[in-house]
Design an enzyme around this catalytic site. Sequence first.
Site, short mmCIF file in Angstrom:
data_model
loop_
_atom_site.label_atom_id
_atom_site.label_comp_id
_atom_site.label_asym_id
_atom_site.label_seq_id
_atom_site.Cartn_x
_atom_site.Cartn_y
_atom_site.Cartn_z
N HIS A 1 35.60 -32.73 43.05
CA HIS A 1 36.99 -32.31 42.96
C HIS A 1 37.83 -32.70 44.17
O HIS A 1 38.91 -33.25 44.04
CB HIS A 1 37.08 -30.79 42.75
N HIS B 1 35.38 -25.48 32.90
CA HIS B 1 36.14 -26.05 34.02
C HIS B 1 35.23 -26.44 35.18
O HIS B 1 34.34 -25.69 35.55
CB HIS B 1 37.19 -25.03 34.48
#
Length: 145
Positions: A60, A18
């Site tokens: 992100h 991740h």
Amino acid sequence: MQPRHGYLDAPAPLAFAHRGGAADGDENTAAAFARAVALGYRYVETDVHATADGVPVVFHDPTLRRVTGEPGRIADLRWADLSSVRVGGATLVPRLDEVLDAWPQVRFNIDVKADGGVEPTVATVARVGASDRVLLASFSDARLT
């Protein structure tokens, strides 16, 4: 019988690193990807935003603040302005093409985080010839159509 997709053609279950295998504040960086690959990950999840001049970058958040300490929104910055910004004071914010080129054996699940990132991301994946090892994703249904 369900159709098979080359992207998911692997023994189950699939382990994904991740945010590129984030640790110690280096999420979505070349260092995180390298560490995940060294640990044996064949699949990584990452995130993409596009700069004001249409360069897809692996990041992100919509803003730089949390992981760089710098002000500014990625969508408002040109690549020339972002190219020297460091994540956690150590590694640079990578471009999507750099990451795809660096790990040709890795399959990427790319979460396109904003509408402005869709076209540059699709174009980059096609340009570097990574379509067979990239799964584009988004929490926005509109971005997926």
